[in-house]
Design a protein around this motif. Structure first.
Motif, mmCIF file in Angstrom:
data_model
loop_
_atom_site.group_PDB
_atom_site.id
_atom_site.type_symbol
_atom_site.label_atom_id
_atom_site.label_comp_id
_atom_site.label_asym_id
_atom_site.label_seq_id
_atom_site.Cartn_x
_atom_site.Cartn_y
_atom_site.Cartn_z
ATOM 1 N N UNK A 51 6.108 4.535 -8.743
ATOM 2 C CA UNK A 51 5.240 5.541 -9.348
ATOM 3 C C UNK A 51 3.964 5.736 -8.539
ATOM 4 N N UNK A 52 3.895 5.184 -7.333
ATOM 5 C CA UNK A 52 2.676 5.233 -6.527
ATOM 6 C C UNK A 52 2.880 6.082 -5.278
ATOM 7 N N UNK A 53 1.766 6.627 -4.803
ATOM 8 C CA UNK A 53 1.706 7.211 -3.456
ATOM 9 C C UNK A 53 0.981 6.228 -2.551
ATOM 10 N N UNK A 54 1.489 6.076 -1.342
ATOM 11 C CA UNK A 54 0.921 5.124 -0.395
ATOM 12 C C UNK A 54 0.556 5.857 0.887
ATOM 13 N N UNK A 55 -0.703 5.680 1.335
ATOM 14 C CA UNK A 55 -1.170 6.187 2.637
ATOM 15 C C UNK A 55 -1.292 4.965 3.548
ATOM 16 N N UNK A 56 -0.479 4.919 4.579
ATOM 17 C CA UNK A 56 -0.381 3.757 5.458
ATOM 18 C C UNK A 56 -0.932 4.116 6.839
ATOM 19 N N UNK A 57 -1.883 3.326 7.341
ATOM 20 C CA UNK A 57 -2.488 3.532 8.668
ATOM 21 C C UNK A 57 -2.203 2.290 9.506
ATOM 22 N N UNK A 58 -1.576 2.493 10.661
ATOM 23 C CA UNK A 58 -1.191 1.384 11.532
ATOM 24 C C UNK A 58 -1.749 1.615 12.930
ATOM 25 N N UNK A 59 -2.394 0.558 13.512
ATOM 26 C CA UNK A 59 -2.919 0.664 14.879
ATOM 27 C C UNK A 59 -2.208 -0.338 15.784
ATOM 28 N N UNK A 60 -2.500 -0.248 17.056
ATOM 29 C CA UNK A 60 -1.921 -1.140 18.056
ATOM 30 C C UNK A 60 -3.041 -1.881 18.789
ATOM 31 N N UNK A 61 -3.913 -2.472 17.986
ATOM 32 C CA UNK A 61 -5.042 -3.195 18.570
ATOM 33 C C UNK A 61 -4.757 -4.678 18.696
ATOM 34 N N UNK A 62 -5.842 -5.460 18.760
ATOM 35 C CA UNK A 62 -5.707 -6.896 18.932
ATOM 36 C C UNK A 62 -5.306 -7.608 17.638
#
Length: 789
Positions: A704-715
């Motif tokens: 029942x949720x909306x998810x905003x996912x942010x992924x980086x390629x850092x350290x």
């Protein structure tokens, strides 16, 4: 010395041991029932029950009698008409002549003709002539006895034997219960060389089916002074006495039976009058009179011609089938309830009888079901007895353990007068103490609940208030159960929240949901709602906690005012400094050297003011002011905002909103705050990601949720630094890396925005790989519903 009393731990161990014991006892009961079934099947202990069941099944499922077999009965009417027995053999000659003239196929004359006629010698010659003229007459032979010893054979006179087409023995076999169920197809004194009477008739008329029953090979070591038998046959009777067509002997001689009724028929002549002949009880006789021997011969003839026979299974095969049923029942009893086990016992017992009946009716084999019934009928009471014993041991151990736990407040138990010689009285005493213990616990819980500093209201599955305390009554300003329920329903619940019976429905959310509500303009309540599940109902109840946070709101309002003032005072002069620097940047060499430093300080102050402003705005956001918004457009707008910063570092931003293509990502919220939260996450990803790497932002639905996912390629972020991420002015600085810019308010703003929207933010990070932030916004699909729900 004080007597030894087991401790609570010892009692628990005893209870665990009692739980393991039923498995061993199950094997013991199973082994006992299986062995008893095996022995009773192999030894034939229950043969009488098996024979009774066999008779019932055979009487129920009978075979149709052949319509070309006709019995000529020497009945009471014939004796009354023709005189006392024995009759003149001229009478029998007349009957055979009539049968020949009517075109009968054959005649089986089931009469012993072992001696000459004493009064009329010419009658024997007349009968022999009639037998010879008919051409297909079969005569019986029988055993000769001297006292109780079999001494030879009783054959027809030579003149009759020479005239007859075949001779056969008319013996039937009696089981120990006196019922005739079988015959031997070949018998004789010294050697089994004479076919059974019906088999002799079949060999005369239909040699091909009779070939299935050849004579036994001659034996070299036979005792020629004993009666020999071979080829045992259990007869599948066609029905009770009277199943075949009967004509009275008198009626045939008197011409009352039309000749066409005898044309091409197989006539079997024999005695049926009461007190005469060899009438025998058969499985299909039931409560009626015994079956005459001539009708037994008709049944044997029909069975031989059809190739039908009853083949009893080997005792070991029957035992194996019965043991399989017993083991299947024991497996059912091990895992099923008592009622189901009882039903399974009767069903398996009935299935044994049904299996025997189907085998007899369809396959011609007989399985004695009595051992299987015995095993099934014993398995249930034996296992129930052992299970009750185990349950009693377990309950005794649990009651003792409960008794050792003491009172709710740890007070010692009054042990005066607790000894009893009767075990039942001792159990009653322990149960009485356990019940008192339960009442004390309930009273203790009620007193504790009443004095809690927060309000608690417990609602059952039927929406009835079953528990509440003084604090809840004070906060809701209601003092009865129905008034409390009405007050809870009257609270200003958020419009996006699904409701059930006027109260929040949190069945689709695991854990506790919290909401800040304002029942009036002066008070603020922090309301916690959680489901209360019960094994007896699929519909959950609810536990509602109430806390007065008005003081906290007043402090927050004061802080907001201070932050507003501070932010306003910081923004105005810092903006002026930047304007002067931009206007006079090239006026002098000294000013040019100082301008970058002044600008850096000014922007830092401005960032602080902006961050504080956004944080205060996020903390002060009111869910009642939320509007419907599209998360897809929000994510795209945030990505466009951060794109110049990412482009400057050569970082590619990838936006994935395919998860919202099938369903619009509509929620209720504050667009600017949510956009700022996503921008902060993207800014952090760009700031801490490697130059030339990739930053992905994904919008998807989960439950029942909306998810905003942010992924980086850092350290990545070290595990020990993760707890500090969402604190004010917190920044993560690693060795070997430049100190990041900013004041450390970005993630606390994200967390505040998420919580104000009823959601959360989480992070997963792996050093050397990168970090993933998830902004979860609950109640997907609820925002578009009308406010009245």
């Amino acid at each position: 010395m004080e007597p030894f009393r087991p401790s609570a731990r010892d009692s628990v161990r005893a209870a665990a041991s009692s739980l393991r014991r039923p498995t061993v006892e199950w094997f013991a009961v199973t082994l006992f029932c299986a062995l008893l079934t095996l022995i009773s099947a192999v030894e034939g202990w229950l043969w009488r029950i098996d024979q009774t069941l066999y008779d019932e099944v055979l009487s129920t499922w009978t075979q149709p009698a052949s319509d070309d077999v006709v019995i000529i009965s020497i009945d009471d009417a014939s004796l009354s008409s023709l005189g006392r027995w024995p009759w003149s053999r001229r009478v029998h000659a007349a009957l055979i002549d009539f049968a020949r003239e009517a075109g009968a196929r054959a005649v089986l004359l089931d009469l012993i003709l072992d001696g000459p006629s004493p009064d009329d010698p010419g009658a024997d010659a007349a009968l022999a002539r009639a037998i010879r003229d008919q051409g297909r007459v079969v005569l019986p032979m029988t055993q000769a006895t001297t006292g109780a010893i079999l001494s030879g054979e009783v054959r027809p006179l030579d003149m009759f034997a020479d005239a007859a087409a075949a001779i056969g023995h008319s013996q039937v076999e009696f089981d120990p219960d006196g019922i005739a169920r079988s015959v031997y197809l070949w018998e004789g004194f010294g050697e089994a060389r004479h076919p059974q009477l019906a088999l002799a008739l079949l060999r005369l008329l239909e040699p091909e089916p009779a070939g299935r029953f050849p004579p036994p090979p001659p034996g070299a070591e036979l005792d020629h002074q004993q009666w020999q038998r071979a080829n045992w046959l259990r007869v599948p009777f066609s029905g009770p006495p009277g199943t075949y067509t009967h004509y009275s002997y008198r009626a045939v001689l008197a011409g009352e039976v039309p000749p066409e009724n005898l044309h091409n028929k197989i006539l079997m002549v024999g005695t049926t009058a009461a007190g005469m002949g060899d009438a025998v009880p058969t499985p299909t006789s039931g409560l009626s009179r015994p079956m005459p021997g001539v009708e037994v011969q008709a049944n044997v003839f029909d069975a031989l011609r059809r190739g039908a026979a009853v083949v009893p299974l080997s005792p070991w095969v029957s035992a194996a089938v019965a043991m399989v049923m017993v083991v299947a029942l024991m497996l059912t009893l091990l895992y099923a309830e008592a009622r189901t086990g009882l039903m399974a016992s009767f069903l398996l017992g009935a299935s044994a009888v049904l299996l025997a009946g189907l085998g007899l009716h369809l396959g011609g084999w007989w399985f004695g079901p009595a051992p299987a019934i015995l095993g099934c009928m014993l398995a249930y009471p034996l296992w129930s007895w052992r299970r009750l014993e185990s349950a009693q041991r377990y309950l005794d151990a649990e009651l003792i353990a409960l008794e050792r736990e003491g009172t709710p407040l740890g007070l010692p138990i009054d042990e005066s007068g607790q000894t009893a010689a009767d075990p039942l009285e001792q159990r009653i005493r322990i149960v009485r103490g356990a019940a008192q213990h339960q009442r004390d616990v309930r009273r203790f819980i009620a007193d504790t609940l009443e004095h809690l500093p927060i309000g608690v209201v417990v609602i059952d599955q039927l929406d009835r208030v079953i528990l509440h305390n003084e604090r809840a009554r004070h906060l809701l300003r209601a003092f009865r159960s129905d008034a409390l329920l009405s007050a809870l329903r009257a609270l200003p619940w958020p419009a996006y929240l699904p409701m059930r019976d006027g109260l929040p429905d949190v069945s689709g959310y695991s854990g506790i949901r919290q909401f800040e509500l304002t029942p009036d303009k002066k008070r603020y309540l922090l309301v916690s709602v959680a489901d209360l599940f019960s094994e007896s109902s699929d519909r959950p109840g609810r536990v509602i906690g109430l806390a007065d946070v008005t003081t906290m709101h007043e402090a927050q309002r004061s802080r907001e005012d201070t932050m507003h003032f501070l932010s306003h005072d910081l923004r105005a002069p810092l903006a002026s400094i930047l304007t002067l620097i931009d206007g006079y940047r090239d006026s002098s060499t000294l000013q040019a050297e100082q301008i970058p430093r002044i600008a850096r300080y000014a922007r830092s102050a401005l960032d602080l003011a902006d961050g504080l402003f956004r944080l205060v705005r996020a903390e002060g956001s009111d869910p009642k002011d939320f509007v419907e918004l599209d998360l897809t457009g929000l994510v795209d707008s945030a990505a466009d905002e951060v794109w110049p910063q990412a482009n400057a570092r050569g970082i590619r931003i990838e936006v994935d909103t395919q998860g919202a293509e099938q369903e619009e990502a509509i929620i209720r919220g504050d667009f600017s705050l949510l956009r700022r939260a996503v921008i902060n996450l993207l800014t952090n990803a760009v700031k801490y990601g490697h130059a030339g790497s990739r930053v992905s932002v994904c919008l998807k639905g989960e439950g029942t949720d909306w998810i905003i996912q942010v992924r980086d390629q850092g350290e990545g972020i070290p595990a020990d630094a993760l707890p500090r991420l969402f604190k004010r002015f917190s920044r993560i600085v690693d060795e070997g890396r430049d100190k990041p810019s900013g004041v450390g308010l970005g993630l606390i703003i994200v967390k505040t925005v998420a919580e104000r929207h009823g959601g959360s933010v989480t992070v997963e990070s792996q050093v050397g790989v990168g970090s993933t932030f998830e902004l979860r916004l609950p109640l997907r699909g609820q925002a578009s519903q009308p406010d009245g729900m």
